[in-house]
Structure formats: C-alpha cells, structure tokens
Design a protein around this motif. Structure first.
Motif, PDB file in Angstrom:
ATOM      1  N   PHE A   7       0.813  -1.209   0.000  1.00  0.00           N
ATOM      2  CA  PHE A   7       0.000   0.000   0.000  1.00  0.00           C
ATOM      3  C   PHE A   7       0.850   1.264   0.000  1.00  0.00           C
ATOM      4  CE2 PHE A   7      -2.961  -2.972   2.326  1.00  0.00           C
ATOM      5  CZ  PHE A   7      -3.712  -3.266   1.203  1.00  0.00           C
ATOM      6  N   ALA A   8       2.007   1.223   0.628  1.00  0.00           N
ATOM      7  CA  ALA A   8       2.880   2.401   0.685  1.00  0.00           C
ATOM      8  C   ALA A   8       3.383   2.783  -0.703  1.00  0.00           C
ATOM      9  CB  ALA A   8       4.043   2.141   1.625  1.00  0.00           C
ATOM     10  N   ALA A   9       3.523   1.816  -1.581  1.00  0.00           N
ATOM     11  CA  ALA A   9       4.032   2.080  -2.932  1.00  0.00           C
ATOM     12  C   ALA A   9       2.919   2.483  -3.901  1.00  0.00           C
ATOM     13  CB  ALA A   9       4.756   0.843  -3.461  1.00  0.00           C
ATOM     14  N   MET A  10       1.665   2.330  -3.488  1.00  0.00           N
ATOM     15  CA  MET A  10       0.537   2.643  -4.365  1.00  0.00           C
ATOM     16  C   MET A  10       0.219   4.131  -4.319  1.00  0.00           C
ATOM     17  SD  MET A  10      -1.898  -0.594  -3.395  1.00  0.00           S
ATOM     18  CE  MET A  10      -3.135  -0.424  -4.658  1.00  0.00           C
ATOM     19  N   SER A  11      -0.266   4.651  -5.436  1.00  0.00           N
ATOM     20  CA  SER A  11      -0.714   6.040  -5.485  1.00  0.00           C
ATOM     21  C   SER A  11      -2.100   6.130  -4.835  1.00  0.00           C
ATOM     22  CB  SER A  11      -0.784   6.519  -6.924  1.00  0.00           C
ATOM     23  OG  SER A  11      -1.843   5.858  -7.596  1.00  0.00           O
ATOM     24  N   LYS A  12      -2.551   7.368  -4.610  1.00  0.00           N
ATOM     25  CA  LYS A  12      -3.896   7.546  -4.066  1.00  0.00           C
ATOM     26  C   LYS A  12      -4.934   6.937  -4.998  1.00  0.00           C
ATOM     27  CE  LYS A  12      -4.618  11.782  -3.473  1.00  0.00           C
ATOM     28  NZ  LYS A  12      -5.071  13.123  -3.197  1.00  0.00           N
ATOM     29  N   SER A  13      -4.780   7.154  -6.277  1.00  0.00           N
ATOM     30  CA  SER A  13      -5.744   6.615  -7.247  1.00  0.00           C
ATOM     31  C   SER A  13      -5.771   5.090  -7.205  1.00  0.00           C
ATOM     32  CB  SER A  13      -5.407   7.091  -8.655  1.00  0.00           C
ATOM     33  OG  SER A  13      -5.506   8.481  -8.738  1.00  0.00           O
ATOM     34  N   GLU A  14      -4.604   4.493  -7.123  1.00  0.00           N
ATOM     35  CA  GLU A  14      -4.528   3.030  -7.050  1.00  0.00           C
ATOM     36  C   GLU A  14      -5.173   2.516  -5.773  1.00  0.00           C
ATOM     37  OE1 GLU A  14      -0.406   2.164  -9.514  1.00  0.00           O
ATOM     38  OE2 GLU A  14      -0.266   2.824  -7.429  1.00  0.00           O
ATOM     39  N   LEU A  15      -4.935   3.215  -4.665  1.00  0.00           N
ATOM     40  CA  LEU A  15      -5.540   2.797  -3.396  1.00  0.00           C
ATOM     41  C   LEU A  15      -7.057   2.933  -3.440  1.00  0.00           C
ATOM     42  CD1 LEU A  15      -3.096   4.114  -0.678  1.00  0.00           C
ATOM     43  CD2 LEU A  15      -3.956   1.787  -0.880  1.00  0.00           C
ATOM     44  N   LYS A  16      -7.549   4.012  -4.034  1.00  0.00           N
ATOM     45  CA  LYS A  16      -8.993   4.196  -4.151  1.00  0.00           C
ATOM     46  C   LYS A  16      -9.602   3.072  -4.979  1.00  0.00           C
ATOM     47  CE  LYS A  16      -8.947   9.223  -3.781  1.00  0.00           C
ATOM     48  NZ  LYS A  16      -9.184  10.480  -4.511  1.00  0.00           N
ATOM     49  N   ALA A  17      -8.976   2.742  -6.080  1.00  0.00           N
ATOM     50  CA  ALA A  17      -9.477   1.656  -6.934  1.00  0.00           C
ATOM     51  C   ALA A  17      -9.455   0.327  -6.181  1.00  0.00           C
ATOM     52  CB  ALA A  17      -8.647   1.563  -8.212  1.00  0.00           C
ATOM     53  N   TYR A  18      -8.378   0.091  -5.449  1.00  0.00           N
ATOM     54  CA  TYR A  18      -8.270  -1.140  -4.657  1.00  0.00           C
ATOM     55  C   TYR A  18      -9.393  -1.199  -3.625  1.00  0.00           C
ATOM     56  CZ  TYR A  18      -6.460  -4.639  -1.431  1.00  0.00           C
ATOM     57  OH  TYR A  18      -6.333  -5.742  -0.613  1.00  0.00           O
TER      58      TYR A  18
END
Length: 66
Positions: free
Chosen positions: A6-17
């Motif tokens: 999760f630390a390596a993910m962008s905000k957009s990627e986290l939202k999608a996840y």
C-alpha cells in the motif's frame, strides 16, 4: 493471498483497490495516511460549505468538458 504494498501505491490506485476490497481496513488507513500527509490541504468550516459546493460543481463541470 498476499496483500499489495500500500505504501508504494498512489492515491488513485488505493482508491481503486478499496472499491474492490471495501472491508480492507489496512488499505483504508494507508489511503488516509496518504491524504493527510499531503501539503496545502484546505479545510472548510460550516460557514464555508457553499464555497465547497461551488468548488465541487466547478470540478465536475471541468471533468465533463475534458
């Protein structure tokens, strides 16, 4: 199953996840950490709600026209 980094993910990627894994509290906290660590955050008082509504509508119009 291995959790993503999760630390390596962008905000957009986290939202999608999170849209796919709505009960993943670890991912939710990672997203909140990213959001709260951003510089120049703007917080609005109750009196400023109308301004916030204008900003949201402006953003929607901008996205529709893009």
């Amino acid at each position: 199953m291995t959790k993503p980094n999760f630390a390596a993910m962008s905000k957009s990627e986290l939202k999608a996840y999170l849209l796919k894994h709505r009960n993943d509290t670890e991912a939710f906290h990672a997203l909140m950490d990213k959001i709260t660590s951003e510089p120049n955050q703007t917080f609005y008082t109750v009196e400023e709600v109308e301004k916030l509504e204008e900003l949201i509508e402006d953003r929607r119009r901008f996205q529709e026209n893009s």
